[in-house]
Design a protein around this motif. Structure first.
Motif, PDB file in Angstrom:
ATOM      1  N   GLU A  98     -97.965  30.633 -44.866  1.00 30.64           N
ATOM      2  CA  GLU A  98     -99.302  30.902 -44.328  1.00 30.64           C
ATOM      3  C   GLU A  98    -100.293  29.774 -44.635  1.00 30.64           C
ATOM      4  OE1 GLU A  98    -100.707  33.449 -42.629  1.00 30.64           O
ATOM      5  OE2 GLU A  98     -98.797  34.494 -42.399  1.00 30.64           O
ATOM      6  N   SER A 194     -99.145  36.836 -30.064  1.00 34.63           N
ATOM      7  CA  SER A 194    -100.587  37.004 -30.299  1.00 34.63           C
ATOM      8  C   SER A 194    -101.302  37.281 -28.991  1.00 34.63           C
ATOM      9  CB  SER A 194    -101.183  35.735 -30.907  1.00 34.63           C
ATOM     10  OG  SER A 194    -100.593  35.470 -32.132  1.00 34.63           O
ATOM     11  N   TYR A 200    -100.080  41.620 -37.211  1.00 32.99           N
ATOM     12  CA  TYR A 200     -99.310  40.947 -38.249  1.00 32.99           C
ATOM     13  C   TYR A 200     -97.956  41.620 -38.477  1.00 32.99           C
ATOM     14  CZ  TYR A 200     -98.181  39.192 -42.895  1.00 32.99           C
ATOM     15  OH  TYR A 200     -97.553  38.632 -43.964  1.00 32.99           O
TER      16      TYR A 200
ATOM     17  N   ASN B  11    -109.255  34.661 -35.978  1.00 31.69           N
ATOM     18  CA  ASN B  11    -109.765  33.941 -37.134  1.00 31.69           C
ATOM     19  C   ASN B  11    -109.897  34.831 -38.355  1.00 31.69           C
ATOM     20  OD1 ASN B  11    -109.815  31.422 -36.143  1.00 31.69           O
ATOM     21  ND2 ASN B  11    -111.903  31.570 -35.310  1.00 31.69           N
ATOM     22  N   ASN B  13    -108.300  37.595 -38.923  1.00 33.42           N
ATOM     23  CA  ASN B  13    -106.945  37.935 -39.357  1.00 33.42           C
ATOM     24  C   ASN B  13    -106.338  36.825 -40.192  1.00 33.42           C
ATOM     25  OD1 ASN B  13    -106.378  40.443 -38.537  1.00 33.42           O
ATOM     26  ND2 ASN B  13    -105.509  39.873 -36.545  1.00 33.42           N
ATOM     27  N   ARG B  14    -106.510  35.618 -39.683  1.00 32.55           N
ATOM     28  CA  ARG B  14    -105.950  34.461 -40.379  1.00 32.55           C
ATOM     29  C   ARG B  14    -106.560  34.307 -41.759  1.00 32.55           C
ATOM     30  NH1 ARG B  14    -102.373  30.747 -38.633  1.00 32.55           N
ATOM     31  NH2 ARG B  14    -102.714  29.908 -40.705  1.00 32.55           N
ATOM     32  N   LYS B  15    -107.860  34.548 -41.812  1.00 31.09           N
ATOM     33  CA  LYS B  15    -108.566  34.436 -43.075  1.00 31.09           C
ATOM     34  C   LYS B  15    -107.997  35.423 -44.088  1.00 31.09           C
ATOM     35  CE  LYS B  15    -113.490  33.339 -43.554  1.00 31.09           C
ATOM     36  NZ  LYS B  15    -114.729  33.730 -42.858  1.00 31.09           N
TER      37      LYS B  15
END
Lengths: 295, 289
Positions: A98, A194, A200, B11, B13-15
């Motif tokens: 990640e 996505s 996720y 964004n 989610n990524r964070k």
């Protein structure tokens, strides 16, 4: 003239090929295959190695309570330890993946340290952490107002400690294998998911895990072999104690065969590992072949 | 507008994923590094402070000392263990590489009767653990008169290193395009020249990975030296540190930890520099197939 002929004979392609493999073939024949059959022969002798006793050593083991403890403990140890190694390895690999790519190497390097230190030596450090009077772990527990734990002197905790150390040593191997496998999954699969609105967990269960299925199973099977046949950790931490409850096949074979001098019985103990190893190896080979054919 | 909110949710989610990743990694780093940290701390403490029960064992409060390292070099056979380990490891690496490079070249390029079976057999021998065969080997090295000599390790360690090294080299050699050997053959090269001048240089990353593997097997081996060697003058680092430094009623914890750390230093250093090659080699089977 004759010597010349010999050279011509030697220079034929299959012969050269065979001679280049000869050192390997000799080594495997003399130091792996022969000892294996010799071990079966040894296991049928009496303690003084003077008389053929057939299966008496094996039958003797079947009647010993300690032997059944060893069987149980080896299986339990291998399954529990491998499960947690696989889980921790997976979470760690996923976490590293990640990160922004320039920070990944640093984290990976730090997490591989347990795997780089020879296990006999790092276990020595754990042994010191578990030491009854000075245990630094118990000092921490005391600060948290938890009672001191008898790490190595009670069966339950001794088994727990051995599994803990094994997880510590072995999890980084899973990390490496998984990380390589994660990197080989094409990025556009995730992008497509996505755009379709996958979250996720959906990506994890419908892309990551299926793509890694084969690597996960090969790594787990391989790790079960190595863990099942483990020696160093138990030997350094408990030597099989308290009262033989933490022995694995390898440490018990060492105790019986080398320390107590009953070589035939020791050979019999270690031979019991063979069926398990053979079955696992067969499955690994099949998986590896399947994977090679896929690519 | 809709697209924008979609970008935002990605964004955030990524964070969150990044946040969770750092959390996990910090936890794992603590779990993975506290034992070596504690070993280092112990090796630098005075005996008096090690024996102190009231103070925080995770810190050094009464000053650093190198007495344990000095003790190791002057009062124990630690340097002999080190020398023996180096001799054994260098020999094992050379033997392993010669055997496995020759075999891998032959198995990846030339064919002979039974070569396919042999390649599979090598993979299976890689899965044979040392704990399966140490008892018959104990008898066999006894006949050879090698018991209680470190040369016994030079004989038996290649059985653990060669199968994987060969397997690895077969993979690297097979990925070299066949046109290259044809070109070399037309130029009149024989097999030895081809191996030394073409294959080995091209497959250098694989060769480095295999060398590190053989080095690791030999440096970290514990069962064979424990079973086959009992004189202090013949011991290697792993067994020497674990058995001889523990002797007696009083444990020299400081010396023991100093010994374990110094014995572990060479592999750690090798990995620090060559980790990428080794991992690439180890996982090549995983990602390439």
């Amino acid at each position: 003239m004759k010597i010349n002929n010999l050279f011509v004979w030697l220079k034929q392609k299959p012969r050269i090929a065979f001679f280049m493999c000869l050192p390997l073939i000799l080594m495997v024949a003399c130091l792996i295959i022969y000892p294996f059959f010799y071990s079966i022969f040894l296991a049928t002798l009496n303690k003084a190695e003077t008389k053929f006793v057939g299966l008496a050593n094996f039958l003797f083991l079947f009647k010993r309570e300690t032997f059944w403890l060893v069987v149980q403990q080896s299986i339990f140890f291998a399954l529990v330890a491998v499960f947690f190694k696989a889980l921790i390895g997976f979470i760690a690999a996923h976490s590293i993946n990640e990160l922004p790519s320039k920070g990944q190497r640093k984290w990976r390097g730090m997490l591989l340290i347990p795997w780089v230190i020879p296990p006999a030596l790092s276990t020595l450090g754990w042994w010191w952490l578990f030491e009854p009077t000075y245990s630094a772990l118990n000092w921490l527990l005391e600060k948290l107002s938890v009672d001191a734990i008898p790490w190595l002197s009670e069966t339950f905790w001794a088994r727990f400690s051995i599994i803990l150390v094994n997880i510590w040593v072995g999890a980084p191997f899973f990390l490496i294998m998984y990380l390589a496998a994660l990197k080989s999954i094409p990025e556009d699969l995730y992008e497509a998911a996505s755009i379709d609105g996958a979250n996720y967990w959906q990506k994890l269960f419908f892309i990551t895990l299926p793509m890694m299925k084969n690597i996960i199973s090969i790594t787990i099977l391989f790790s079960i072999i190595v863990t099942f046949a483990n020696f160093d950790i138990v030997r350094v931490l408990t030597r099989g104690g308290p009262i033989d409850t933490t022995h694995l096949f390898a440490t018990y074979a060492f105790r019986v065969g080398i320390e107590s001098g009953d070589i035939p019985l020791g050979a019999a103990v270690s031979l019991f590992m063979f069926p398990v190893l053979a079955v696992l190896s067969f499955i690994i080979l099949r998986n590896v072949r399947k994977r090679t054919n896929e690519v | 507008m809709k697209f924008l909110s979609y970008r935002n949710s990605i964004n955030s989610n990524r964070k969150w994923a990044l946040f969770a990743a750092y959390g996990c990694l910090i936890f794992f780093v603590i779990f993975f590094l506290f034992p070596p940290y504690y070993m280092l701390i112990t090796s630098l403490k005075t005996n008096k402070e090690i024996a102190e029960l009231s103070t925080n064992p995770w810190l050094i409060k009464q000053g650093l000392t190198l007495e344990h390292y000095k003790y190791l070099f002057t009062e124990t056979p630690f340097l002999i263990f080190f020398k023996n380990t180096i001799i054994v490891t260098i020999s094992v690496v050379i033997i392993s590489m010669v055997i496995s490079v020759l075999a891998a070249y032959s198995l990846s390029r030339l064919r002979f009767w039974g070569s396919g079976v042999l390649a599979t057999g090598i993979f299976l021998t890689y899965l044979v653990p040392d704990t399966l065969l140490f008892i018959p080997l104990f008898k066999i090295v006894g006949w050879l008169g090698l018991l209680n000599s470190y040369w016994v390790l030079v004989l038996v360690y290649p059985t653990l290193s060669v199968p994987f090294c060969t397997w690895l080299m077969i993979g690297y050699f097979s990925s070299i395009p066949k046109e290259i050997d044809e070109a070399a053959l037309i130029d009149g090269a024989n097999h030895m020249q081809m191996l030394l001048k073409v294959f080995i240089p091209v497959a250098m990353p694989g060769l480095i990975a295999a060398t590190i593997f053989a080095f690791t097997v030999s440096w970290a081996g514990f069962l064979y030296p424990l079973a086959f060697i009992y004189s202090e003058t013949e011991m290697v680092l792993t067994v020497g540190t674990v058995t001889t430094l523990i002797k007696g009623d009083v444990f020299h914890w400081g010396g023991l930890m100093a010994g374990a750390l110094l014995a572990a230093a060479p592999p750690v250093i090798v990995y620090a520099f060559l980790m990428d090659y080794y991992i690439a080699g180890l996982t090549s089977g995983a990602t390439k197939g």
